[in-house]
Design an enzyme around this catalytic site. Structure first.
Site, PDB file in Angstrom:
ATOM      1  N   GLY A   1      21.563  13.729  48.524  1.00 60.23           N
ATOM      2  CA  GLY A   1      22.453  12.572  48.370  1.00 60.23           C
ATOM      3  C   GLY A   1      23.554  12.975  47.397  1.00 60.23           C
ATOM      4  O   GLY A   1      23.265  13.527  46.326  1.00 60.23           O
ATOM      5  N   ALA A   2      24.795  12.703  47.792  1.00 58.51           N
ATOM      6  CA  ALA A   2      25.935  13.250  47.041  1.00 58.51           C
ATOM      7  C   ALA A   2      25.887  12.950  45.535  1.00 58.51           C
ATOM      8  O   ALA A   2      25.994  13.868  44.715  1.00 58.51           O
ATOM      9  CB  ALA A   2      27.237  12.761  47.676  1.00 58.51           C
TER      10      ALA A   2
ATOM     11  N   GLN B   1      15.949  11.422  56.901  1.00 59.74           N
ATOM     12  CA  GLN B   1      16.127  10.725  55.622  1.00 59.74           C
ATOM     13  C   GLN B   1      16.020   9.212  55.778  1.00 59.74           C
ATOM     14  O   GLN B   1      15.646   8.514  54.839  1.00 59.74           O
ATOM     15  CB  GLN B   1      17.500  11.070  55.004  1.00 59.74           C
TER      16      GLN B   1
ATOM     17  N   ASP C   1      29.634  11.812  51.732  1.00 61.80           N
ATOM     18  CA  ASP C   1      29.556  12.986  50.848  1.00 61.80           C
ATOM     19  C   ASP C   1      30.933  13.439  50.396  1.00 61.80           C
ATOM     20  O   ASP C   1      31.066  14.123  49.389  1.00 61.80           O
ATOM     21  CB  ASP C   1      28.859  14.149  51.567  1.00 61.80           C
TER      22      ASP C   1
HETATM   23  O1  MRU Z   1      21.840  15.794  53.449  1.00 61.05           O
HETATM   24  P1  MRU Z   1      21.704  14.632  52.519  1.00 61.05           P
HETATM   25  O2  MRU Z   1      20.387  13.933  52.604  1.00 61.05           O
HETATM   26  O3  MRU Z   1      22.063  15.022  51.095  1.00 61.05           O
HETATM   27  O4  MRU Z   1      22.816  13.620  53.017  1.00 61.05           O
HETATM   28  C1  MRU Z   1      22.996  12.408  52.352  1.00 61.05           C
HETATM   29  C2  MRU Z   1      23.992  11.540  52.999  1.00 61.05           C
HETATM   30  O5  MRU Z   1      24.534  11.836  54.025  1.00 61.05           O
HETATM   31  C3  MRU Z   1      24.350  10.288  52.253  1.00 61.05           C
HETATM   32  O6  MRU Z   1      24.755   9.304  53.143  1.00 61.05           O
HETATM   33  C4  MRU Z   1      25.506  10.590  51.292  1.00 61.05           C
HETATM   34  O7  MRU Z   1      25.193  11.685  50.462  1.00 61.05           O
HETATM   35  C5  MRU Z   1      25.853   9.423  50.451  1.00 61.05           C
HETATM   36  S1  MRU Z   1      24.620   9.134  49.218  1.00 61.05           S
HETATM   37  C6  MRU Z   1      25.032   7.771  48.327  1.00 61.05           C
END
Ligand code: MRU
Length: 376
Positions: free
Chosen positions: A54-55, A203, A244
């Site tokens: 998650g970003a 996820q 992200d």
């Molecule tokens: O690959 P991930 O699980 O890190 O991807 C996460 C996402 O795509 C989320 O939607 C994004 O990071 C926003 S988190 C507030």
């Protein structure tokens, strides 16, 4: 947010004042396990293996990774090395270079050992700011949900579709896409969430479903391909997803599959919102499709799947024939024209250069040199 009634954040410093604790997201929803990071390498590995993901949480982990790196070597060379190590862990989330840049900016004028304390203080401040930002996003998104709820027949919930996990597990707390949902639920609005499972790493099925159930928010996990059908049938009132990396013109890179949901939402006149902290905006780029690096991960994440056996143990099994070719694009880009609005900590903006600049006038577009907004 709470897990089994106990308040948690996704990342925190232990009682010893230096080790960094994180929730191991590779084990959820089946095992709630806390791991301790002791070295910069531990932090880098936690990000690249998606123990944390998650970003915003990737950014927070990088900030604490720098703290751990400063304990190992607080020299200028040490700072350069830890930043370099962390920078290459995941390519798409702009929060990673943003957090590294912020830590460097604060640490560069501090000498030697003082860097360790300063690093911990700043990383902690960044985490506190993340929570405040998400709460502000929640309040602005909540207003949208109240308006929607006024139009719903009495007793009917607002049906929100979300993709991947932009929940509290993806941030330090509250989440971005989920913050309005939690606030609306807490305020007594009837909410139901359609949770995209989000192949290949699931996820949605694993993490979003876990946190919504822990908070008591009604939800239903659906196969990724079901969203369009539900939209055609009038079963979705709005979509809210995270991002992200967002360009200065409002294009959004989010978990692969987001684009298809935005297309279906547009075709069915369903509002499609993206919730984001401004740290997710890359002010130096405007063309999401050509300028945002899209992570490609191991193909094993596509060819195999992990779940729980009846005896409670976790097992990974193969889905595809031996030797099958697979590709694992982790993100896609949703063009601004398909986005109804960007829910930020300063309010809801049109997904456009003028919309974003009206909310963030101090962030004039910068050169492409650093790939993220540079503050002095
Ligand atoms: O690959 P991930 O699980 O890190 O991807 C996460 C996402 O795509 C989320 O939607 C994004 O990071 C926003 S988190 C507030």
């Amino acid at each position: 947010m709470k897990v089994n009634g106990t308040q948690y954040r996704t990342i925190w410093v232990g009682d010893d004042g230096w080790r960094v604790n994180v929730i191991d997201q590779t084990q959820l929803p089946h095992n709630f396990k806390i791991n301790t990071l002791e070295t910069a390498n531990d932090a880098a590995r936690a990000i690249s293996t998606m123990m944390v993901r998650g970003a915003p949480l990737i950014g927070a982990t990088a900030a604490y990774g720098i703290c751990l790196g400063m304990r190992e070597d607080a020299s200028n060379g040490g700072l350069d090395r830890v930043c370099e190590l962390l920078e290459h862990t995941r390519p798409t989330a702009i929060n990673l270079p943003w957090a590294i840049h912020e830590m460097r900016r604060v640490l560069r004028n501090i000498e030697g050992e003082c860097r360790v304390n300063t690093a911990y203080t700043h990383a902690s401040n960044m985490c506190a700011a993340d929570i405040e930002t998400n709460q502000a996003i929640g309040r602005h998104g909540f207003e949208l949900l109240v308006k929607l709820s006024d139009r719903k027949p009495t007793g009917k919930p607002i049906n929100i579709l979300t993709h991947c996990n932009a929940g509290w597990l993806a941030t330090v707390d509250w989440g971005t896409a989920t913050a309005p949902i939690y606030m609306a639920h807490n305020a007594g609005l009837l909410i139901h969430v359609w949770v995209d499972e989000t192949r290949p790493r699931n996820q949605g099925a694993a993490l979003t479903a876990f946190e919504l159930s822990q908070h008591g928010v009604p939800h239903t996990v659906i196969a990724d391909n079901a969203g369009g059908h539900l939209m055609q049938k009038g079963e979705v009132d709005l979509c809210i997803v995270g991002t992200d990396r967002t360009t200065a013109k409002g294009d959004v890179a989010n978990k692969v599959g987001t684009y298809l949901k935005a297309l279906a939402a547009t075709d069915n006149d369903i509002p499609f919102y993206v919730a984001l902290p401004s740290s997710t905006i890359d002010w130096s780029i405007s063309d999401g499709l050509n300028e945002i690096p899209i992570e490609q991960r191991a193909t094993r994440e596509v060819t195999h799947i992990t779940g729980r056996n009846v005896d409670g143990s976790l097992a990974t099994v193969q889905l595809t024939p031996d030797g099958t070719n697979a590709a694992n694009y982790a993100f896609d880009v949703t063009p601004a024209r398909l986005i109804s609005g960007l829910i930020t900590e300063r309010g809801v903006s049109e997904a456009s250069a003028s919309g974003l600049q009206a909310l963030f006038p101090e962030y004039a577009p910068t050169t492409k040199a650093r790939g993220h907004k540079l503050s002095s």
